[in-house]
Design an enzyme around this catalytic site. Sequence first.
Site, short mmCIF file in Angstrom:
data_model
loop_
_atom_site.label_atom_id
_atom_site.label_comp_id
_atom_site.label_asym_id
_atom_site.label_seq_id
_atom_site.Cartn_x
_atom_site.Cartn_y
_atom_site.Cartn_z
N HIS A 240 0.81 -1.23 0.00
CA HIS A 240 0.00 0.00 0.00
C HIS A 240 0.84 1.28 0.00
O HIS A 240 0.67 2.16 -0.85
CB HIS A 240 -0.90 0.05 1.25
CG HIS A 240 -1.85 -1.07 1.37
ND1 HIS A 240 -3.02 -1.15 0.66
CD2 HIS A 240 -1.81 -2.20 2.13
CE1 HIS A 240 -3.68 -2.25 0.99
NE2 HIS A 240 -2.95 -2.91 1.87
O1 RIB Z 1 -4.96 0.30 4.48
C1 RIB Z 1 -3.59 0.26 4.25
C2 RIB Z 1 -2.85 1.17 5.20
O2 RIB Z 1 -3.12 0.77 6.53
C3 RIB Z 1 -1.36 1.17 5.08
O3 RIB Z 1 -0.85 2.44 5.40
C4 RIB Z 1 -0.91 0.11 6.03
O4 RIB Z 1 0.34 0.41 6.60
C5 RIB Z 1 -2.09 -0.09 6.97
O5 RIB Z 1 -1.98 0.03 8.27
#
Ligand code: RIB
Length: 313
Positions: A240
């Site tokens: 992500h």
């Molecule tokens: O939904 C994805 C996000 O939340 C990213 O930043 C990951 O690190 C998680 O905690």
Amino acid sequence: MSEPIIFDTDPGVDDAQAIAIALRHPDIELLGMTTTFGNVDIETATHNALLLSELAGHRVPVAQGAAAPMVKPRHPAPAHIHGANGLGDIELPAVTGQAESCSAAQFIVDTVNARPGEVTLVAVGPLGNLAAALQLDPSITERVKRVVVMGGSIKEGGNVTPVAEANIFNDPHAAQRVLTAGWPLTLVGLDVTHRCVLTPSHMRRIAAGQGPLGEVLAGSYAFYREFYQNALGIDGCCPHDSLALAWLVRPELFTTASGHLNVATEGPAEGQTLFAPHQRAFISPRWSQTPLADVGLGVDGAAVVEWITDTLA
Ligand code: RIB
Ligand code: CA
């Protein structure tokens, strides 16, 4: 030309991958990291940010920030996803450095004001530090170059509730302030991050290229991969937070749309990001009154994963 950035983070396995990119990519000048609760508590987040920069042999200032959401109580950290230590519960070397004496919000304000029009804020955790910086000095909206947020979901649905993405859900009140502040902003959410899968073979190439940092990236990835296998049935993980940096350096790999953002701060839709496309008329102007922002809606996922791997291999 390299882009000066502050990286606001809650490391976190996928944060660690992105931190490695921010430390290594020749087109990125990492001015510092600011830490927030989220994947881990705030002390662990700061520890991990310091550790990752030391392992990369590239120390940058780390300023500690938000320990809890602005309004709602903090949810327990997701140890089943990132490990209790945020890095897959692998054994970690000791940290020698220390965090800055100023707060994350002060670090953001001072750094932006020292280089007006130059600094991009890349935020990949809950948004309390950016909200606090706006409170300290509302005029930074005029001096920041851009804000890139990994968070939210427009059409994809949520990952922690049916409609909410984790970073926005963890502090929806901060997110509402940050996403509607009127600074140049790009939201890189699940609509694009779920199109990218970092596979074990990508991670082998990365680990081979990163020395002691590679051991931590590969060890934490193994833990995270297991979560994705059980939760989404994929062999690999969604990187992500690296997508925010990919958008910054390789925007041509994304399709974006311009429109108005809002965040639901309570009720069953708490943490949902609402997007009203520019110039689209709805039953009332209510959803179109916030400043324009850009959102990522499509991506060449394979090309982004190659970019991540090539950067780190
Ligand atoms: O939904 C994805 C996000 O939340 C990213 O930043 C990951 O690190 C998680 O905690
Ligand atoms: Ca994160």
